[in-house]
Design an enzyme around this catalytic site. Sequence first.
Site, PDB file in Angstrom:
ATOM      1  N   ASP A 215       1.786   0.260  18.453  1.00 15.13           N
ATOM      2  CA  ASP A 215       3.212   0.042  18.740  1.00 15.13           C
ATOM      3  C   ASP A 215       3.853   1.263  19.393  1.00 15.13           C
ATOM      4  O   ASP A 215       5.077   1.411  19.373  1.00 15.13           O
ATOM      5  CB  ASP A 215       3.964  -0.264  17.441  1.00 15.13           C
ATOM      6  CG  ASP A 215       4.035  -1.750  17.172  1.00 15.13           C
ATOM      7  OD1 ASP A 215       3.463  -2.518  17.967  1.00 15.13           O
ATOM      8  OD2 ASP A 215       4.645  -2.157  16.165  1.00 15.13           O
TER       9      ASP A 215
ATOM     10  N   ASP B 137       4.410  -3.920   2.038  1.00 16.86           N
ATOM     11  CA  ASP B 137       3.198  -3.917   1.218  1.00 16.86           C
ATOM     12  C   ASP B 137       3.495  -4.342  -0.215  1.00 16.86           C
ATOM     13  O   ASP B 137       2.810  -5.190  -0.796  1.00 16.86           O
ATOM     14  CB  ASP B 137       2.531  -2.542   1.253  1.00 16.86           C
ATOM     15  CG  ASP B 137       3.542  -1.405   1.149  1.00 16.86           C
ATOM     16  OD1 ASP B 137       4.707  -1.669   0.776  1.00 16.86           O
ATOM     17  OD2 ASP B 137       3.175  -0.262   1.425  1.00 16.86           O
TER      18      ASP B 137
END
Length: 642
Positions: A205, A401
């Site tokens: 990214d 997460d």
Amino acid sequence: MKVELVHLADENSQLTLKTREKDTDRDRETEASCHLLEAEQEIVQCLLLQASTVLLTTHSPPSYSHWFTLSLSNSMTNDGSFLLGSEDVVNTRISLWWEQARAIVVVRFFKFLVALCLIMSVMYFVEVMYMGIVVAYVKLFKRKPEKVYKWEAMENDAECGSKSFPMVLVQIPMYNEKEVCEQSIAAACKISWPSNRIIIQVLDDSTDPASKVLRAPLTPPLKWVLSRKQELVRRECERWSREGVNITFEIRDNRNGYKAGALREGMKHSYVKQCDYIAIFDADFQPEPDFLHRTVPFLIHNPKLALVQGRWEFGNIPDTPSLILKFRFCYNISHGIITVNADQCMMTRLQEMSLSYHFTVEQQVGSSTFAFFGFNGTAGVWRISALNESGGWNDQTTVEDMDIAVRATLRGWKLLYIDDLKVKSELPCSFNALRSQQHRWTCGPANLFRKMAGQIIRSENVSLWKKLYMLYSFFFMRKVVAHILTFCFYCVILPATVLFPEVTVPKWAAFYLPALITLFIAIGKPRSVYLLAFWVLFENAMSMLRTKALVMGLFETGRVQEWVVTEKLGDGLKNKLIGQVPNEHQVRFRARVHFLELVLGVYLLFCGCYDIIYGKNKLYLYVYLLMQSAAFFVVGFGFVGK
């Protein structure tokens, strides 16, 4: 003649009458003034008696009572009356009002806060002792994952060959991390697994501004440098592809969802459909070659397991005095013997202590008791079917997460943590990088708690005890109470008790409980026991940042969705000594200064000096206050880390 005499007599009588009336009015005014004076004196004496009662009942410090008595004596005349309207009387009245407000409002409010903090201290101490008992049970009875869950080593089948191995996707999300991309890609490509049963997926990214400047005419050296930054990750992937590794390089034209968005986009590719499991490693992580051989068998033989995660490792140097340790680290890092940076500076050593406790105790307790813990976002293998069933990666918070771990648990899946499965990683050695990381790690869980608490309560796939553990132990105690207690009690309320002697804190709450908790935390890294005092001061100094992030997360204000990628140096560590920092990582002095920490440092310094001058409690609290004040000044001026 007689008429004139009569007229004069009348005038004299009128004058006499007026004079008598004036004398009568003057006498009345004098009498009224006397009554007013007596009333004022009675009021002042009444206030004096009331103030004396307040001083006696509230045990005001000597400075207040001495100043109050001196003000009263200065406002009295020789005959014992008070000089009404004088400045001293005004000050005296203000002091009386302050003493009353202090006794009725301020002191009672502080006593309430102290009682609340004492309750939280006991709650947190019980939580820590509970985790200690669980860890002791696991260690004493050797409750290793291989004994709790079914596990068999993976071997090539004589008939099927490598087809007996499941297909595994390895994802490596990156963002402007040219310093570590080579070593992380190399570590992933060296994982021991059949080459036709593994896919390495690099998700880049990066938004390096160099790519925007390439259109301008540049000299050859500068153009080469900028092109190398842009193509570094791609070239590394092509190099491993030529060596026979099944590796792909994926990019996207935006950063929507940050890491969660990148992982979600990576799952949309067609070749992912043939994979059964997915391993995730951040850009600074270097798994050992046998990582999949130790984790995947758990998922194969235990169909209710959704995740198997290892622990982070930052370096393992034998116990050595700090001075010798520093020279040994310089030698090792310069010769490439180790690639992690736990011993780069004092700040990294203190981080290692906190994270070692987190993995050794907190993660292991959750996995051993309720098969639930917060996924750390890396060094783990997920079952893709469980990931999809739980809704996939969600960017509603900055802790995608932990979010997926909670949602998978609410679906009835189990999570497994393996404490002796270590994956090397890098600690932030820049203080600003650490602050950004700690903000995200505190704000994200608090925001997730706000959004998921209702779903946890309403879940039908989770038992009552597991719900209680998730809500109370995991979220409320560790993600909320721990930060509030550290900052409010040890950095604000406890120092304020020197200003309010009426407010007392028991020794067991001020010293014994914190000492026991601190010693227990040392279990995570025994080699760093001699740094415990520095660890306490540093953690308290960081508590202001964490508490502010906690409030942002709970109330969804400010920088609640801020995501700053933690700065990494990678192999650049091999080319410098501990005190040397590349110019590109240097920070200006103005950017290093943190105003709120400096204000709190001044407050603690004032409380420490006040305790030295007026304190009578024999707890020697000023020693702690002066040391903690120095720690806040060090942190406030940014003299931490590299």
